[in-house]
Design an enzyme around this catalytic site. Structure first.
Site: not given
Ligand code: NAD
Length: 249
Positions: A87, A153, A157, A188
């Protein structure tokens, strides 16, 4: 039935923390990992109050010596490693490609790509030796589509998606399933860093999601638990988008 032993990296905040709590509530043996000793020990203590056997092991996933010791420790504490949730992740420095730096690419890929690879390397060695295991990597909708202002990013991913498929093909030979969970926006700190803390800006962003809201961390944790579990024994090499319908548009 013997409770599974579960390892979660980057477990001290957000989705990782919610996943650790959800596994603890099921009575699993939980090894939580992260880079901060005090927060990690405090999370492990909290998980023990939920009835789980829980331990914290400090590790930076970009550091192979840390990762190797983490998996050794998990196996030595509980005898085996049944489930691993990779994670730990970072959004790095967001912004247009024209402003990107080599440093940001190295830093983002060190955690998201190298960290996932090193984690799977040592987890799969342990799981191959015992003949079973289930790995869940955290991808993102950024692993499936492009996002302006988040190219590095997004690239990292997309790499996690490729690693997941290749690892699943290798693991199939020795009883190890490897899947990814690809969240859309989740409530978050990472989401605040992506879209800003301004509520009207956030509402504008979320209006583009068919379900018109961000996911809760618990909604992502529930999917991780299912994908990892013995209820999903024919599922491997997949990346499950938990995105309120974003990627079907
Ligand atoms: N929040 C979202 O909207 C969202 C959406 C899609 C995917 N994700 C992915 O979900 C995962 C969890 O993110 P989150 O939303 O809970 O954010 P978060 O920032 O709360 O969690 C990430 C955790 O990883 C840890 N971490 C970062 N680099 C590390 C390293 N090198 N070694 C060990 N730990 C490290 C951080 O300290 C943090 O605790 C990440 O992989 C993220 O990319 C998040």
């Amino acid at each position: 039935m013997k409770q599974p032993t579960v390892l979660i990296t980057g477990a001290l905040t957000g989705i990782g923390r919610a996943t650790a709590i959800a596994f603890a509530k099921q009575g699993a043996n939980v090894v939580v990992s992260g880079r901060h000793e005090v927060a990690g020990q405090s999370l492990a203590a909290e998980l023990r109050t939920l009835g789980a056997n829980a331990e914290f092991v400090k590790a930076d996933v970009a550091n192979e010596a840390d990762v190797s010791k983490l998996i050794e420790k998990a196996v030595s504490l509980f005898g085996q490693l049944d489930i691993a949730v990779n994670n730990a992740g970072t959004e790095g420095e967001l912004g247009p490609i024209t402003g990107q730096t080599a440093e940001n690419v190295h830093a983002t890929f060190s955690t998201n790509v190298l960290g996932t690879l090193l984690s799977m390397k040592h987890e799969m060695r342990a799981m191959q030796a015992q003949g079973h295991g289930s790995i869940v990597n955290l991808s993102s909708i950024a692993g499936k589509v492009g996002v302006a202002g988040a190219s590095v990013y997004v690239a990292s991913k997309h790499a996690v998606e490729g690693l997941t498929k290749s690892a699943a093909l290798e693991g199939a030979a020795f009883g190890v399933r490897v899947n990814a969970v690809a969240p859309g926006p989740v409530q978050t700190d990472m989401l605040d860093r992506f879209v800003g803390r301004d509520e009207s800006q956030k509402a504008g962003f979320l209006s583009g999601i068919p379900l018109k809201r961000a996911a809760t961390v618990d909604e992502i944790a529930e999917t991780i638990l299912f994908v990892a579990s013995s209820k999903a024994t024919y599922l491997t090499g997949q990346s499950i988008a938990v995105d309120g319908g974003f990627t079907i548009q």
